[in-house]
Design an enzyme around this catalytic site. Structure first.
Site, short mmCIF file in Angstrom:
data_model
loop_
_atom_site.label_atom_id
_atom_site.label_comp_id
_atom_site.label_asym_id
_atom_site.label_seq_id
_atom_site.Cartn_x
_atom_site.Cartn_y
_atom_site.Cartn_z
N CYS A 45 5.89 4.09 -15.85
CA CYS A 45 5.68 2.74 -16.35
C CYS A 45 6.12 2.62 -17.79
CB CYS A 45 4.22 2.34 -16.22
SG CYS A 45 3.12 3.34 -17.26
N CYS A 52 4.69 5.06 -20.30
CA CYS A 52 5.35 6.38 -20.31
C CYS A 52 6.54 6.36 -21.26
CB CYS A 52 5.83 6.74 -18.90
SG CYS A 52 4.52 6.84 -17.68
N ASP A 83 42.92 -13.54 -24.01
CA ASP A 83 44.20 -13.25 -24.66
C ASP A 83 45.36 -13.22 -23.67
OD1 ASP A 83 43.38 -10.97 -23.37
OD2 ASP A 83 44.26 -9.60 -24.83
#
Length: 506
Positions: free
Chosen positions: A13, A16, A433
């Protein structure tokens, strides 16, 4: 300043993540440590003369997790790790369900009028009923033992995570149920209605189900990385001692002469030494038209050869190829944190301790202030522990970044960092471009001007282009196909570089 990537195991989680980052960032010499819960990788910028990778691994171990330096050549790929996890979680979920379903039926069925044998009824055989529930609960707890090992380990180290919540809640319910079973054995049958074995099993099984869905979603988010990896060729035809030998790409060495036949993928980056062809490099450049390649021109791994044959010399292999660099760029972008993630990290870092405190206060409040029974107070405390799960808090942002960068890569758009992705919604103008990068990627014959019969002219032209390797010739062939024109037999075909095609027909 050195930079290293580690694979971190044992995280479940957002708490952690915070624990690991805090443990590593406290080391003298570490400039910044960033952990991504979704990829389970940690990127660390550090001063090599002050701290070593081994010291970083030890700091993670002291925090209750496992870390090792990520070696792309020997470590399992992200895809392999995900498949292993999905297989393990699926297996655990299936077996947990096998025990939980009958347990839930026995415990809750009589309450809604479902038939249960008197032999297993809490009213007629309380002790047998309690022991059967206990026997069905223990395997589920064993299957979910990782919740307890991870949870109590992080709790002991003072950095509780989501597993700690699950471990505390289910342990409390299990111990109280054991207490009830003991009283039943003494002849107090009414305690059969105060057993919470089914709560333990259902909680563990439902959280395992959530883990399964979570693992599946994490696997899907890296789909674009998998697609990029699958662009690379698996084999290469190498000239060894004058013979063509098929070898795995990882066996190709610098300086090898590689033969590329029509339609094959370029195996590694290199330079053409003989032959000519047109190569589709759209996966690298976005340009829709294949690029003409001849002696002295560069070729890149993952691009697709056209109708001609080439021999080229390997100049970059493995992680040095342009395709590998692009994959690394996308992975790095997925591992970086967007600014918004810092808010989630700050909240999740204190989330678990706050929830545990709220659970304790809630139980004490109902017992001492409201005068409720110990059972009711414990039920309230356990409910708070179980319901409060910070998984979504920690997973939402990194998963969103993975999905965004992954979809971008799939469509040829690369993000260097997660914060760039977060700022993208503010863009008002997009500047390209090259016009070729925003086409459909396939040349088409839009209109033609001919003297006389236009169908006959298209038929002649298509018959001539059928023997050509030029990419624009494919557009003419498609146009003839759409017009249902049959191709003519062409003799004495010749391609004059820079001047056109010649042939004769009867």
């Amino acid at each position: 300043m050195a930079k290293e990537t580690f694979v971190v195991n044992g995280m479940t989680c957002a708490s952690c993540v915070a624990n690991v980052e805090n443990a590593v960032n406290k080391l003298d010499g570490v400039d910044k440590a960033v952990v991504n819960l979704t990829t389970e990788k940690m990127s660390v910028d550090y001063a090599g003369d002050k701290v070593s990778p081994e010291a970083i691994e030890k700091a993670v171990a002291d925090a209750g997790y496992e870390a090792e330096v990520y070696n792309p050549d020997t470590a399992k790929s992200q895809e392999e790790r995900e498949e292993d996890k999905i297989h393990k979680v699926r297996e655990r979920l299936i077996w947990s369900s096998v025990f939980t379903i009958p347990l839930f039926y026995l415990a809750m069925g009589p309450m809604v009028g479902l038939p249960v044998s008197n032999f297993l009824s809490p009213h007629h055989a309380a002790l047998t009923y309690a022991l059967v529930l206990l026997v069905l609960t223990v395997p589920v707890m064993w299957l979910g033992r990782s919740f307890y090992s991870n949870g109590f380990r992080t709790l002991a180290k003072g950095h509780p995570n989501m597993d700690a919540l699950v471990a505390l809640a289910t342990s409390a319910a299990f111990l109280y149920s054991l207490y009830g079973t003991y009283h039943i054995s003494l002849g107090h049958a009414h305690h059969a209605h105060q057993l919470y074995f089914e709560s333990v099993a259902v909680i563990l099984t439902l959280i395992t189900l959530g883990k399964y869905f979570e693992t599946l979603s994490k696997g899907r988010t890296s789909e674009a990385i998998k697609k990029l990896m699958h662009l690379s060729a698996k084999e290469a035809t190498v000239l060894r001692d004058g013979r063509e030998v098929k070898l795995p790409v990882d066996k190709v060495v610098l300086g090898d002469h590689i033969v590329v036949k029509p339609g094959e993928k370029i195996a590694v980056d290199g330079q053409v030494i003989s032959g000519s062809s047109a190569i589709d490099e759209s996966m690298l450049t976005g340009e829709s038209l294949p690029i003409e390649k001849s002696s002295g021109k560069p070729v890149f791994a993952g691009s697709i050869n056209g109708q001609g044959s080439l021999i080229y010399e390997a100049e970059k292999i493995g992680k040095d190829t342009l395709l590998s660099q692009i994959i690394k760029l996308v992975e790095d972008a997925q591992q970086t944190k967007a600014p918004i993630a810092k808010i989630a990290d700050q909240v999740s870092a204190i989330f678990v301790p706050v929830v545990m405190a709220i659970a304790l206060v809630s139980g004490l409040f109902w017992y001492f202030v409201m005068g409720q029974t110990f059972t009711f107070a414990m039920t309230v405390a356990v409910s708070v522990l179980v319901i409060a799960c910070p998984c979504a808090l920690g997973l939402a942002t990194p998963t969103a970044i993975m999905v965004g960068t992954g979809l971008g890569a799939e469509h040829g758009i690369l993000y260097k960092r997660g914060d760039v992705l977060e700022l993208a919604h503010k863009a008002d103008v997009l500047v390209f471009d090259k016009t070729g990068t925003i086409t459909q990627g396939k040349p088409q014959l839009v209109s033609s001007y001919t003297y006389g019969n236009s169908g006959a002219a298209l038929q002649l032209l298509a018959s001539l282009e059928a023997k050509s390797e030029h990419p624009l010739g494919q557009a003419i062939l498609v146009a003839a196909e759409n017009a249902n024109l049959d191709l003519l037999e062409m003799d004495n075909f010749s391609s004059l570089t820079g001047r056109g095609l010649t042939a004769s027909y009867a």
